[in-house]
Motif scaffolding. Structure first.
Motif, PDB file in Angstrom:
ATOM      1  N   VAL A   6     -37.649  29.307  72.726  1.00 48.99           N
ATOM      2  CA  VAL A   6     -36.307  28.742  72.928  1.00 48.99           C
ATOM      3  C   VAL A   6     -36.092  27.535  72.022  1.00 48.99           C
ATOM      4  O   VAL A   6     -35.031  27.377  71.397  1.00 48.99           O
ATOM      5  CB  VAL A   6     -36.110  28.365  74.411  1.00 48.99           C
ATOM      6  N   VAL A   7     -37.110  26.661  71.920  1.00 50.95           N
ATOM      7  CA  VAL A   7     -37.005  25.485  71.050  1.00 50.95           C
ATOM      8  C   VAL A   7     -36.839  25.902  69.593  1.00 50.95           C
ATOM      9  O   VAL A   7     -36.019  25.334  68.850  1.00 50.95           O
ATOM     10  CB  VAL A   7     -38.248  24.583  71.223  1.00 50.95           C
ATOM     11  N   GLN A   8     -37.590  26.915  69.170  1.00 50.75           N
ATOM     12  CA  GLN A   8     -37.491  27.388  67.796  1.00 50.75           C
ATOM     13  C   GLN A   8     -36.090  27.940  67.512  1.00 50.75           C
ATOM     14  O   GLN A   8     -35.502  27.657  66.458  1.00 50.75           O
ATOM     15  CB  GLN A   8     -38.541  28.473  67.548  1.00 50.75           C
ATOM     16  N   GLN A   9     -35.549  28.714  68.430  1.00 48.29           N
ATOM     17  CA  GLN A   9     -34.205  29.267  68.238  1.00 48.29           C
ATOM     18  C   GLN A   9     -33.149  28.168  68.179  1.00 48.29           C
ATOM     19  O   GLN A   9     -32.232  28.215  67.349  1.00 48.29           O
ATOM     20  CB  GLN A   9     -33.883  30.249  69.374  1.00 48.29           C
ATOM     21  N   ASP A  48     -41.267  19.324  63.653  1.00 44.86           N
ATOM     22  CA  ASP A  48     -40.376  20.097  62.803  1.00 44.86           C
ATOM     23  C   ASP A  48     -40.494  21.578  63.142  1.00 44.86           C
ATOM     24  O   ASP A  48     -41.296  21.999  63.987  1.00 44.86           O
ATOM     25  CB  ASP A  48     -40.688  19.847  61.329  1.00 44.86           C
ATOM     26  N   LEU A  49     -39.695  22.393  62.451  1.00 45.39           N
ATOM     27  CA  LEU A  49     -39.628  23.822  62.756  1.00 45.39           C
ATOM     28  C   LEU A  49     -40.926  24.543  62.425  1.00 45.39           C
ATOM     29  O   LEU A  49     -41.335  25.464  63.142  1.00 45.39           O
ATOM     30  CB  LEU A  49     -38.459  24.445  61.988  1.00 45.39           C
ATOM     31  N   LYS A  94     -38.303  16.289  73.598  1.00 41.15           N
ATOM     32  CA  LYS A  94     -39.424  15.598  72.951  1.00 41.15           C
ATOM     33  C   LYS A  94     -39.928  16.381  71.743  1.00 41.15           C
ATOM     34  O   LYS A  94     -40.223  15.803  70.688  1.00 41.15           O
ATOM     35  CB  LYS A  94     -40.551  15.409  73.966  1.00 41.15           C
ATOM     36  N   LEU A  95     -40.016  17.719  71.891  1.00 39.60           N
ATOM     37  CA  LEU A  95     -40.478  18.537  70.769  1.00 39.60           C
ATOM     38  C   LEU A  95     -39.488  18.504  69.609  1.00 39.60           C
ATOM     39  O   LEU A  95     -39.886  18.376  68.446  1.00 39.60           O
ATOM     40  CB  LEU A  95     -40.684  19.982  71.236  1.00 39.60           C
ATOM     41  N   MET A 135     -45.729  27.528  64.265  1.00 44.30           N
ATOM     42  CA  MET A 135     -47.179  27.671  64.261  1.00 44.30           C
ATOM     43  C   MET A 135     -47.731  27.697  65.688  1.00 44.30           C
ATOM     44  O   MET A 135     -48.560  28.547  66.040  1.00 44.30           O
ATOM     45  CB  MET A 135     -47.808  26.519  63.472  1.00 44.30           C
ATOM     46  N   LYS A 136     -47.273  26.768  66.536  1.00 46.99           N
ATOM     47  CA  LYS A 136     -47.752  26.711  67.916  1.00 46.99           C
ATOM     48  C   LYS A 136     -47.358  27.963  68.694  1.00 46.99           C
ATOM     49  O   LYS A 136     -48.130  28.466  69.524  1.00 46.99           O
ATOM     50  CB  LYS A 136     -47.198  25.462  68.603  1.00 46.99           C
ATOM     51  N   ARG A 137     -46.148  28.465  68.443  1.00 43.66           N
ATOM     52  CA  ARG A 137     -45.716  29.687  69.136  1.00 43.66           C
ATOM     53  C   ARG A 137     -46.568  30.876  68.720  1.00 43.66           C
ATOM     54  O   ARG A 137     -46.931  31.721  69.563  1.00 43.66           O
ATOM     55  CB  ARG A 137     -44.243  29.964  68.834  1.00 43.66           C
TER      56      ARG A 137
END
Length: 253
Positions: free
Chosen positions: A212-215, A100-101, A94-95, A106-108
């Motif tokens: 993990v999502v960012q990577q 977007d990246l 979903k994310l 920003m959230k991380r």
């Protein structure tokens, strides 16, 4: 001339296939030409498929290997595909599909800052006290070792021996004015502390998932780049880790 041909066609007799005789009606409907053509086509297709399978079985190499041999198995005479582990959780999908990246980064960062603030407030005191640890004392002789007293050496109260993080000395305890505390206030403070610990654990898990999502998104962006050669995948992605790729080394000018 054309009108004469049209008139001739209209006067032609229509030839229809005969119906099943009344004496043979108990055998069912009489097969027509179109039914025969479908049945013959189906029979011919099955015969060719069986002949092709027989040829492959006769020419099969006993040392042949293909990956579907290990990606499938037979259970009770039925062929089943081996279920592969999903690479992404529903939240990760979903994310990646809706954000977007920059938003993920920003959230991380926000979650990481909140984790640091909570850790600075809590200090994980209870965890530090529960971890087993050894404190070594050095003495001059065996007589001193036999008469050794930990309370006297640390100059603290016996009830504070287990508290490694907040072990006050007796001189400090005499100068401290202890406030009046009842059981209700103690329970409220304990509940507030446990709530903070639960929030910290949830934020740590959230920060790991966002990492993990960012990577995964960064790797996906790198793989789309057509200027670079396609890298070699060393390890596939899982729900808790991004895939690992190896790029060819290029010397930069």
């Amino acid at each position: 001339m054309s009108s004469w041909k049209n008139a001739a066609k209209c006067n032609q007799k229509r030839h229809r296939e005969r119906r099943q005789p009344s004496a043979r009606e108990h055998l069912g409907a009489l097969e027509k030409k179109q039914d025969y053509r479908l049945r013959a086509k189906d029979f011919s297709t099955k015969r060719k498929a069986l002949a092709l399978l027989a040829k492959r079985a006769m020419e099969k190499n006993p040392d042949e290997f293909y990956h579907h041999m290990i990606n499938s198995k037979v259970k009770c005479g039925e062929h089943h595909e081996v279920e592969k582990e999903d690479e992404h959780t529903p939240e990760q999908v979903k994310l990646m599909q809706t954000q977007d990246l920059k938003y993920i980064n920003m959230k991380r960062t926000i979650e990481s800052n909140k984790i640091k603030r909570l850790q600075s407030q809590l200090h994980l005191i209870d965890t530090a006290d529960s971890v087993s640890n050894s404190h070594t004392f050095f003495v001059d002789d065996e007589k001193e070792m036999k008469n050794f007293d930990v309370v006297e050496r640390l100059q603290t109260h016996p009830a504070l021996l287990k508290h490694r993080t907040n072990r006050l000395k007796i001189t400090d305890l005499e100068n401290i004015k202890m406030p009046k505390v009842n059981e209700k206030n103690v329970e409220m403070l304990k509940e507030k502390r446990n709530k903070s610990y639960k929030e910290l654990a949830k934020r740590i898990d959230r920060e790991k998932e966002l990492t993990v999502v960012q990577q995964k998104m960064e790797l996906k962006r790198c793989l789309i780049d057509k200027k670079c050669e396609k890298p070699m995948r060393i390890k596939a992605a899982t729900k808790n880790s991004a895939p690992i790729y190896k790029w060819k080394y290029e010397r930069k000018k």
